[in-house]
Structure formats: C-alpha cells, structure tokens
Design an enzyme around this catalytic site. Sequence first.
Site, PDB file in Angstrom:
ATOM      1  N   CYS A   1       0.839  -1.200   0.000  1.00  0.00           N
ATOM      2  CA  CYS A   1       0.000   0.000   0.000  1.00  0.00           C
ATOM      3  C   CYS A   1       0.875   1.252   0.000  1.00  0.00           C
ATOM      4  CB  CYS A   1      -0.914   0.006   1.232  1.00  0.00           C
ATOM      5  SG  CYS A   1      -1.854   1.543   1.420  1.00  0.00           S
TER       6      CYS A   1
ATOM      7  N   CYS B   1       0.460   3.588   3.400  1.00  0.00           N
ATOM      8  CA  CYS B   1       0.930   3.185   4.716  1.00  0.00           C
ATOM      9  C   CYS B   1       2.266   3.857   5.011  1.00  0.00           C
ATOM     10  CB  CYS B   1       1.088   1.665   4.771  1.00  0.00           C
ATOM     11  SG  CYS B   1      -0.471   0.752   4.878  1.00  0.00           S
TER      12      CYS B   1
ATOM     13  N   HIS C   1      -3.960   0.938   8.232  1.00  0.00           N
ATOM     14  CA  HIS C   1      -4.467   0.504   6.930  1.00  0.00           C
ATOM     15  C   HIS C   1      -5.859  -0.114   7.018  1.00  0.00           C
ATOM     16  CE1 HIS C   1      -4.123  -1.043   2.778  1.00  0.00           C
ATOM     17  NE2 HIS C   1      -4.746  -2.118   3.243  1.00  0.00           N
TER      18      HIS C   1
ATOM     19  N   ASN D   1     -13.997   9.029  -1.204  1.00  0.00           N
ATOM     20  CA  ASN D   1     -14.651   7.893  -1.842  1.00  0.00           C
ATOM     21  C   ASN D   1     -14.335   6.675  -0.999  1.00  0.00           C
ATOM     22  OD1 ASN D   1     -15.363   9.532  -4.066  1.00  0.00           O
ATOM     23  ND2 ASN D   1     -13.429   9.093  -5.088  1.00  0.00           N
TER      24      ASN D   1
ATOM     25  N   HIS E   1      -6.622   1.797   1.778  1.00  0.00           N
ATOM     26  CA  HIS E   1      -6.233   2.589   2.953  1.00  0.00           C
ATOM     27  C   HIS E   1      -7.207   3.752   3.141  1.00  0.00           C
ATOM     28  CE1 HIS E   1      -2.824   3.638   5.729  1.00  0.00           C
ATOM     29  NE2 HIS E   1      -3.541   4.764   5.778  1.00  0.00           N
TER      30      HIS E   1
ATOM     31  N   HIS F   1      -8.547   7.073   3.163  1.00  0.00           N
ATOM     32  CA  HIS F   1      -8.021   8.329   2.653  1.00  0.00           C
ATOM     33  C   HIS F   1      -9.099   9.069   1.869  1.00  0.00           C
ATOM     34  CE1 HIS F   1      -7.887   5.955  -1.044  1.00  0.00           C
ATOM     35  NE2 HIS F   1      -7.676   7.068  -1.715  1.00  0.00           N
TER      36      HIS F   1
ATOM     37  N   GLN G   1      -9.514  12.876  -0.827  1.00  0.00           N
ATOM     38  CA  GLN G   1      -8.808  13.700  -1.795  1.00  0.00           C
ATOM     39  C   GLN G   1      -9.265  15.146  -1.676  1.00  0.00           C
ATOM     40  OE1 GLN G   1      -8.162  11.859  -5.809  1.00  0.00           O
ATOM     41  NE2 GLN G   1      -9.641  10.351  -5.083  1.00  0.00           N
TER      42      GLN G   1
END
Length: 348
Positions: A70, A73, A116, A156, A167, A169, A171
């Site tokens: 990933c 991470c 994660h 998303n 993971h 997250h 944007q």
Amino acid sequence: MKKTSTRLADGRELLYYDSRDDAVRDAVDPRPLDPIATTSQIRRDPLLGDCVAIASHRQGRTYHPPADECPLCPSRDGRQSEIPAAEYEVAVFENRFPSLAGDAGRCEVVCFTSDHDASFADLTEEQAALVLEAWTDRTAELAELPGVRQVFCFENRGAEIGVTLGHPHGQIYAYPFVTPRTALMLRSLAAHLAETGRNLFDDVVARERAEGTRVVLEGEHWVAFVPYAAHWPYEVHLYPKRRVPDLRGLDDGARTEFPQIYLELLRRFDRIFGPGEPPTPYISGWHQAPFGTSGFAPEFALHLELFTVRRTSGKLKFLAGSESGMNVFINDVPPETAAARLREVASE
C-alpha cells in the site's frame, strides 16, 4: 495542531498534521523517482458549458495493490511508500497521478490515519478533529493559488464506488473553474433571493428542521437531514446552523461538535442494511463557496453531502439511461423512509 511541510523525491509537497507540538517530521524520501510529468488539460463542452479534465497519464495509476504494498501506509521495514515517516497522524501530499495539475488546478491525497485496516468511522473524535483542521488548512492555502476557483474535500469509500486503494483516505481537488453543481446552486440562490429576499440555504434548513420527518441528527451547532428531493437511496446533508461560506468560517463550537456528529453519521451508514453486511460504500464531500466569483458566493452555505450507491442489501443504484443520459434521477427509497432508517440505527 502542528503542520510540517517537506518534499517527496520527485518534488511533490508532503504535509504532516500532528496533534502534538513536539512532533518531529524529518524522514527523507529515498526513492529514485523521476520528476512528475502530467498531461492534464481542461476542455470546455460548447453544448453544455461545463468543463472536462483530460488526464491520460492516470491510466497507469496504482490499482488495487496488496496490503503489504500500500502506498499510503507509513514506510517501514525497508519498504518505502508515499509517506517516508514510520508513523503519522494525518498526512497530505500532492497526487502522483493527478486529474488536475499545473494551470489546470491541483489534486491532493489526504491520509486520515496510518492504520491501513481502519475507516473514517473508526477514528476517535480527536483524530477526526485533526482531519477537519487539515481540510481547513488546505482550503485556506489552495484558495491563495493563482487560478484556483473552488476547493472540494471529499472521500470515496468502497470498491463499489471505484476506490483503488483500500487505505482510509480522501482527496482534495482545487478546480480552476466553478464546478457545474455549484454553479447551479448559485443560480438557484440568486433566483430565490430575487423572488423572496431571503437566503435559499437558510430556507432549506429551516424547512427541514420545521417538518422534522427527514431530520436524522441534530446538535447544538449542526443539523443532518435527508433532503426533500434526495437523488440517492440514502443521502444526508450536514449543515452548520450558523451559515458560513467555507470551512475557514467555522467557529470553535462547530469545530468541537463536528467529530461527534459526523462519526455518528458514518457509523449509522454502516448499520443501514443490518448486521453481517459489508461496510457501506459512500461518497462524502464538502461543498464550499467558490472564490472571487459571483456576488452571491458569500451567501453560499458550507455543507457536507454524504450518500451511498447501495439501495438495499446486495444491490447497487446504477446510473442508467435517465440518470446518466439526461441527469434525471429516479430514487427507489423515499427520503422520509431513509431518514427513519437512519434514526433507527442510532448508537446505543
């Protein structure tokens, strides 16, 4: 909050946000990366008047890597990721495969936690508050970039949405134009003001609170409701009770209460379809006023929109002919029913 700015090996900016003032962030990215070369351009559709980002370089972006590879991470045990530190609280960096770049805007990745296997709903209130501070800081800085007209912070979540990295997250997009959805809101705002002399957002929130049937959750500073004409099966709009145009305007009371309200909403979303169901896929995004545009922009109301594409257990809401072809949505779940379900699954 402490913010530390550094650079990745290819020159992209990386920012760490820490709750501790004594946090030290001096890890260096040792990867032999080539400078980023993007082909992003903005093309305007002459028939619809909206803009499309053309970004062919994104065809080669990272796609569903195994967990031990990933890129979000921390860098550990000799494996280098996009984040050189061995641990972090919140990290933000320029996207390696941006949809918008250069004169065409900017795209950033926001890592909510170094864990994660977590999700935003798993964060503590303190962690969620730090994410809010990061969103606010990025909005303030991106608003100062030449050509940026609007900042959109969003997440998303879930493979059904099209997420390619597991993971937790989100944007941030800094657009060089006012997005079509916001332009429509501003047009409705102006028309309502001309007709009634009142603010449209204020009237929408007042109506939902007065009727009550679609209100999901309400605190001292925030109110969450399923909108009267919801487009999606389960859709919630979250407004601060004191209208502000963007995240920078939130006062201390709203900032303190936000993690409590938002985390509860996300946890309810995961309980909509009952025990044993996989996590609910969703899109969550902050709608903020554009910068330096219409005189109605200061009258815009910051709000968050949260919705899922799952309409019932094991079934998704697909955008077919009417929705994709003509932008006329058909919702199978009455907003009042959705709101009632979201009240039923409240935390104990």
